[in-house]
Motif scaffolding. Structure first.
Motif, mmCIF file in Angstrom:
data_model
loop_
_atom_site.group_PDB
_atom_site.id
_atom_site.type_symbol
_atom_site.label_atom_id
_atom_site.label_comp_id
_atom_site.label_asym_id
_atom_site.label_seq_id
_atom_site.Cartn_x
_atom_site.Cartn_y
_atom_site.Cartn_z
ATOM 1 N N ALA A 1 32.140 6.418 13.053
ATOM 2 C CA ALA A 1 32.516 7.377 14.094
ATOM 3 C C ALA A 1 33.680 8.262 13.654
ATOM 4 C CB ALA A 1 32.872 6.636 15.379
ATOM 5 N N LYS A 2 34.596 7.699 12.875
ATOM 6 C CA LYS A 2 35.724 8.485 12.389
ATOM 7 C C LYS A 2 35.242 9.660 11.542
ATOM 8 C CE LYS A 2 39.915 8.093 9.529
ATOM 9 N NZ LYS A 2 40.726 7.179 8.689
ATOM 10 N N GLU A 3 34.283 9.395 10.659
ATOM 11 C CA GLU A 3 33.732 10.460 9.823
ATOM 12 C C GLU A 3 32.927 11.453 10.665
ATOM 13 O OE1 GLU A 3 34.437 10.878 6.484
ATOM 14 O OE2 GLU A 3 35.864 9.304 6.978
ATOM 15 N N ALA A 4 32.320 10.985 11.751
ATOM 16 C CA ALA A 4 31.596 11.895 12.644
ATOM 17 C C ALA A 4 32.551 12.906 13.261
ATOM 18 C CB ALA A 4 30.876 11.098 13.735
ATOM 19 N N ARG A 5 33.731 12.418 13.705
ATOM 20 C CA ARG A 5 34.727 13.332 14.266
ATOM 21 C C ARG A 5 35.227 14.306 13.198
ATOM 22 N NH1 ARG A 5 36.500 8.459 16.572
ATOM 23 N NH2 ARG A 5 38.215 8.313 15.065
ATOM 24 N N LYS A 6 35.453 13.801 11.984
ATOM 25 C CA LYS A 6 35.870 14.679 10.893
ATOM 26 C C LYS A 6 34.826 15.769 10.628
ATOM 27 C CE LYS A 6 38.742 11.530 8.089
ATOM 28 N NZ LYS A 6 38.824 10.880 6.756
ATOM 29 N N SER A 7 33.555 15.396 10.733
ATOM 30 C CA SER A 7 32.474 16.358 10.501
ATOM 31 C C SER A 7 32.635 17.578 11.392
ATOM 32 C CB SER A 7 31.105 15.715 10.786
ATOM 33 O OG SER A 7 30.858 14.638 9.938
#
Length: 553
Positions: free
Chosen positions: A295-301
């Protein structure tokens, strides 16, 4: 060739990046231009590079997770670039530059509607999409509801959106390539369809992601080069650029003020709602959030994508203003008072004016590459709806193996490609602007309400989800069919029954209303069990416990 930017649906087509690579040439048949050897050579170089990527990706695509979501191993930065690659379409480059060239500040106003959707996706959806979903957004809408019925509804809605986008994409591709490359329309359609099928069938999401990343980098580089060279003509002074553009433009001092595009507030609000919420319901955009590790990488995306897209929109705005002076005052770009090649050629003429044939060829090749990247993402989304939602979950009820599911995906991709090529050729002379409006309307009214309610509202039941989903789908289709775009332009009736071009303002409340009404009025034991299951869903949505993990390669 008349400007197609007087119609809000075509405006939407021009700017709605991921799925909307339909530009004005898709509305009226484009005039074939002289063969552009440098553009074709650069495009062939891009194709060779992406074929190498597809071969590499095919060796890494060993499971359904690899095929659908690149094994969930894409970083936030990479995925942000890929989302931007989906979002920054050829029509964004050509259409928005042309609109600023023609209407001034009104062109910039329309970009805001696209940007408003990103904070909503960042704060309300990105984390829950990654934690709750695996391959498609139907994984989320059906998480605690009836798998068969809800997945079928979501798959039907997804396929309708994908199909209409693919037709618009293919027609737009053929007409753009006639303008930019000088190739025949039918040849252009076949080339786009064939390359799309190769990317998806052999490389899956891994190849599609890297094609989108490379294309985003090329588009950012090309746009920046044209912008810097054009801006240098004004000593990099924004004040001087605006002053000279206002002096040269027919609008004069009103160039930098809101104008006629906002004259009909209801249509403008409906258009903006469709663009904003339609983006949050597009299957191939939602699918990108399942490709990251967590999820952290999803927000970064979303953060990275927003940065790239915001930068690109500002580059295009400066290009449009500069073109008013550089292109608009050069008689060599006009024949009989009309811009050579039509209104959408403004960006290309600007590239030639500031960078010669080499920069023109590069930008033309990037425009074609952009179309390939977007249709590949659409085809993958459509194939996943057929193979994962309908075949694996509804027909096989979860018993299908990875090998069987991937086989069905590839067959579905082949079928979608053949259908897209056939319809693209058949629709060459048709006004396909209504297809863009229909796709956005269905995404905003058919997909988004059920998706957001399933994530946030405990009271949603299967009956409510089906009523909202099908109600949004049918109402959006009905409103578009009864609007001027179809009822008058396509069917030839004297006046439209539905007076507005965009259905979102009217179809979305219907979808939400039906979903809520049929949920709160249900008193069955099954509905109570579905509501109780929300607590488990909430824990997973917040923590990621039990979410699909990234594959090891």
């Amino acid at each position: 060739m008349k400007s197609a930017f007087r119609n809000p649906l075509v405006l939407a087509a021009a700017f709605a990046a991921p799925a909307l690579t339909l530009a004005a040439p898709a509305v009226e048949a484009a005039e074939k231009q002289p063969l552009n050897i440098s553009a074709i050579a650069m495009f062939l170089l891009f194709v060779l590079m992406t074929m190498g990527i597809t071969y590499w990706a095919s060796r890494k695509t060993q499971s359904a997770a690899d095929f659908y979501t690149a094994g969930g191993g894409i970083t936030g930065f990479q995925n942000g670039l890929a989302i931007a690659g989906d979002y920054m379409s050829a029509a964004t480059l050509l259409g928005l530059t042309a609109l600023v060239f023609d209407k001034g500040y009104d062109g910039y106003i329309y970009t805001i509607a696209f940007f408003v959707g990103w904070p909503m996706i960042l704060f309300l959806m990105a984390e829950r999409l990654r934690n709750l979903g695996r391959f498609t957004f139907a994984d989320i809408t059906s998480y605690r509801l009836d798998q068969g019925k809800v997945r079928t509804m979501a798959a039907i809605s997804s396929l309708v959106v994908v199909s209409f986008y693919l037709i618009a994409q293919m027609v737009g591709a053929g007409q753009l390539i006639k303008l930019l490359f000088g190739l025949d329309y039918e040849l252009a359609i076949v080339v786009v369809g064939a390359l799309m099928m190769v990317y998806v069938i052999f490389g899956g999401m891994i190849a599609t992601t890297w094609v989108q990343i490379i294309k985003a980098c090329l588009l950012l580089a090309g746009g920046t080069a044209v912008c810097v060279l054009a801006f240098s003509k004004f000593d990099f002074s924004y004040t001087e650029l605006v002053a000279r553009a206002s002096e040269a433009h027919k609008l004069g001092d009103k160039l930098m003020a809101p104008g006629a595009l906002m004259a009909d507030p209801i249509n403008a609000v409906s258009l903006c709602l469709g663009l904003m919420f339609g983006i949050a319901g597009l299957p191939h955009i939602l699918m990108r959030f399942f490709t990251v590790t967590d999820a952290k990488e999803a927000r970064k995306s979303v953060l990275y994508a927003s940065g790239f897209i915001g930068y690109f929109f500002n580059v295009i705005f400066l290009m449009g203003l500069a073109a008013i002076v550089i292109v608009g005052k050069d008689p060599g770009f006009f024949t009989g008072g009309k811009l050579n090649g039509g209104g959408n050629m403004v960006a290309m003429h600007l590239a030639k004016a500031v960078g010669g044939d080499l920069l023109l060829g590069f930008l033309a090749a990037v425009a074609f590459a952009t179309i390939l990247a977007v249709v590949s993402g659409l085809a993958l989304a459509g194939a996943s709806a057929i193979s994962h939602d309908l075949y694996a979950r509804v027909i096989k009820k979860g018993t299908a193996t990875d090998k069987e599911e991937m086989k069905v995906s590839r067959i579905a991709t082949l079928a979608l490609g053949l259908v897209a090529v056939t319809l693209g050729i058949l629709f060459e002379k048709q006004n396909v602007a209504f297809m863009v409006g229909l796709a956005f309307g269905i995404a905003a009214a058919g997909n988004f309400p059920v998706l957001i309610l399933s994530m946030y509202w405990k009271g949603l039941t299967t009956r409510g989800a089906l009523a909202g989903g099908y109600g949004g789908l049918v109402s959006a289709v009905t409103f578009v069919v009864l609007s001027k775009s179809v009822w008058v332009t396509v069917l030839g009736n004297p006046a439209p029954i539905f007076p507005y071009e965009q259905p979102a303002l009217f179809a979305m409340p219907i979808a939400f209303g039906l979903a809520i009404f049929f949920s709160v009025t249900e008193r069955s034991a099954r509905s109570r069990a579905e509501q109780l299951a929300f607590d488990d869903q909430f824990v997973r949505a917040q923590t990621g416990l039990g979410a699909a993990a990234a594959s090891k390669h």
